[in-house]
Write an enzyme that holds these catalytic residues in place. Sequence first.
Site, short mmCIF file in Angstrom:
data_model
loop_
_atom_site.label_atom_id
_atom_site.label_comp_id
_atom_site.label_asym_id
_atom_site.label_seq_id
_atom_site.Cartn_x
_atom_site.Cartn_y
_atom_site.Cartn_z
N LYS A 105 -28.73 -19.13 -21.57
CA LYS A 105 -29.87 -18.46 -22.18
C LYS A 105 -29.45 -17.14 -22.84
O LYS A 105 -30.09 -16.67 -23.78
CB LYS A 105 -30.95 -18.21 -21.12
CG LYS A 105 -32.25 -17.61 -21.64
CD LYS A 105 -33.36 -17.75 -20.62
CE LYS A 105 -33.16 -16.86 -19.43
NZ LYS A 105 -33.46 -15.44 -19.72
N HIS A 160 -35.39 -25.31 -6.45
CA HIS A 160 -35.98 -25.03 -7.75
C HIS A 160 -35.19 -25.73 -8.85
O HIS A 160 -33.99 -25.54 -8.97
CB HIS A 160 -36.03 -23.53 -8.02
CG HIS A 160 -34.67 -22.89 -7.98
ND1 HIS A 160 -34.00 -22.63 -6.80
CD2 HIS A 160 -33.83 -22.47 -8.97
CE1 HIS A 160 -32.83 -22.06 -7.08
NE2 HIS A 160 -32.71 -21.95 -8.36
#
Length: 898
Positions: free
Chosen positions: A560, A167
């Site tokens: 994040k 991913h």
Amino acid sequence: MTPEHVFTEPTNTEAIRVIGRFEAGQGIPDAMRSDVRMLGGLLGQVLREAGGDDLFDDVERLRLATIQAYEDSTSDAFERASAIAESFTIARADEVARAFTCYFHLVNLAEEHQRVRVLRERAGQPGREDAADTVATAYARLRTEVGDEEARRRLAGLRFHPVFTAHPTEARRRAVSSSIRRLSDLLTQHDASSAGGAEQHRARRRMLEEIDTLWRTAPLRAQKPSPTDEVRTVMGVFDETLFTTVPHVYRRIDDALRGEESGASAPVVPAFVRIGSWVGGDRDGNPFVTASVTREASQIASDHVLRGLERALERIGRTLTLDAETTPPSAEVAALWNDFADADADAAAALATRSPDEPHRRVLLLLAHRVAATRQGDGAQRYGSPEELLADLRAVQASLVASGARRHAFGGVQHLIWQVETYGFHLTELEVRQHSQVHAKALAELESGEPISAQTEEVLEVFRAIAEIQRDRGLRAAGRYVVSFTQAASDLANVHRLARHALGDDAPVLDVVPLFETFADLQAAPGILAEAVTFPEFRARMAETGNRLEVMLGYSDSSKDVGPVAANLALYEAQEKIALWAKDAGIELTLFHGRGGALGRGGGPANSAILAQPPHSVDGRFKLTEQGEVIFARYGEPAIAMRHIDQVAAATLLASSPSVEERTSGAAARYAEVAAVMDRSSRDRFFSLVKAEGFAPWFATVTPMEEIGLLALGSRPARRGLSVESLEDLRAIPWVFAWTQARINLAGWFGLGTALEAVGDEALLAEAYREWPLLHTMIDNVAMSLAKTDERIAREYLALGDRDDLAALVLDELALTRQWVIRLTGGEGLLENKPVLQRAVQLRSPYVDALSLLQLRALRALRSPADAEPTGSGADAEQQRLLLLSVSGVAAGLQNTG
């Protein structure tokens, strides 16, 4: 990347003037200019043949306008380019987007080809590389600092351990990647042919055919790949590159270290590469990765490596035509043959017929026969472990040495030994990852006495799968178990408790690896580790492995969580504290860096990042995740793979040298107050954006975040929840990817300008940039990220959301960050201190702009329900397809997904 020849020669005076001016400042190597001229001309021919002159002219109109807009921000070219993009029919916009995407694939191919060309030229000119750039030169520097004996000890302990993950997978389809690889082979053939000759003409004709294939191949996957598809895709890298390339890396280093002695005596270079994989093992948030998938992934990898070893043994065996009279076998080698002949007389007779009086050849072919039996599961002849094969190969090697054939012993046979040491019978060390909350929920069910759910049964089945893999392929084949979102020592103990629930005393051998991801978890890491190593299971396993412990650090979620600046500082501090704790406790620590491809996820040049790590946090061992497109960019081409491995291994060796450690620790102490100011101010600035009311839905509106989830990139879902009301439910990959697609790249830089402004002292910051490796790496990475932004394009995306306050906050921080980065790196613009990278970005940017304008057109239609057709209508589906095509093209142009 010569723009005047992307599709054909420009014909009008204005095009020649504008494009000529654009090219003038780029400094493209002549060979590369020739490659792109040829490939671009062939693409132009394909466009004319497939779509007629009208398609070609439409592509050229948009191309010229975006180049003009890029060159002159005061002109009306940007508005004209936008108008051209809006003027196309939806079908034409689709074709134009595909044309620019094809262009990027060809540009990337030409750039890779140029890199290979330069590497081959350098290989013939020793002394051209920097001291930290190769293992050989790093070793020479280390010897001067620590002495011969200590340098040899450190070289013997060197380890580079990339872990491939699924991913994100590449935005481009595997069919597209295969077409590009065939084009690469044809370009190499074209280079090797006589100019104007028949072979060169044939190569050009076949390239034209291949570019036509590239144009006609659907650029988007029809459906998401399964985890097994992802396993097979990664296997392609091993089959085509890594299996044969890694031993060549060892040989090249040994050649450089020992000169003429290399290949005539035992090498000093260890088999220092280990390849890990999460593909088929990472089930955190991916319900499609099951225990059966993990079993299949291990089986596929084992089949690939055994086939590779079988072929390699046969290839080396066939060349070992050494007569028994000149090269008599040792008693051990003779016994190997006799034992085999007694066990399988027919097979022995067949091999003896092929190799009369050539005992070493016969035995290597015998080993190939036994590897084939291992792959096929033949109990009589199969090897029980790779260590058995290694013992046989070393017996052959010793026999050759004893009979005087030293160059055969330490040539081809050594190559085989290196391959088995590196890959065993498993190829990749398969790692399992699961979320700590899944474990807690499963344990609660198991200990409640109530019937367990299907999910809990699946959790238990994973441990059974690991045990089977270890039994069939050895402990290295599987056994690392990564616990994501580790927040307490009990999260690690839970893994062993679950293993006992699954198998009792027959539980597999497990190396439980904590993954610290958020800002708070990074700060808590030393205390959690200190408690975890007191657990009996940890103590027992560490006693078996020489007191080794592995700890993983997450770059994505921490960025994040608190923004890229504070996250980088927190990661450094966490590494520093963990490394100091491990050193005091006598633990051999390996830090596992969960880096993504994008700068917002810890990406960027690995070698400079390694040299910026805290003292004792590397100590000759570097492990990191390699994700998606990065796998193919770094390991897909042999020459580039060799260079990358050599560079990273050199930095890993050098990072623990006294001079590097002294510089890093000294700078961290001198600039501690600067770091504290940057941390506080950048975090406050980041929170003012992401914690603003309504930020999450605004983010989803001004970027193609929702639509990215529709791309068939990988098997893993793009988010944890069903909405984007909260950033906690959004995975780090689409967070980064969405900002990249909007040409803002916010995840890589937001808050740095405010942080530097808060320090304020330009002279102090300039000194820190020169002397503090962490800040130097951070600013250089931000410069790369900013260079791929485009303020005019960004404004168009931000205008999609009805929040002028948030848009202004982003744009103000962008301007401030760019201003400070340019002031510290020097020059008038970004990347002036990195001209090769600057050229690559500048040459792509206008063409990426064209795709961005097409993407904006589609986004506006999808974001304006009052003006658009009803959701689910044909028009809506067409706009969505255009958007996804542009996403794929922009990813190719920027060479990044996430």
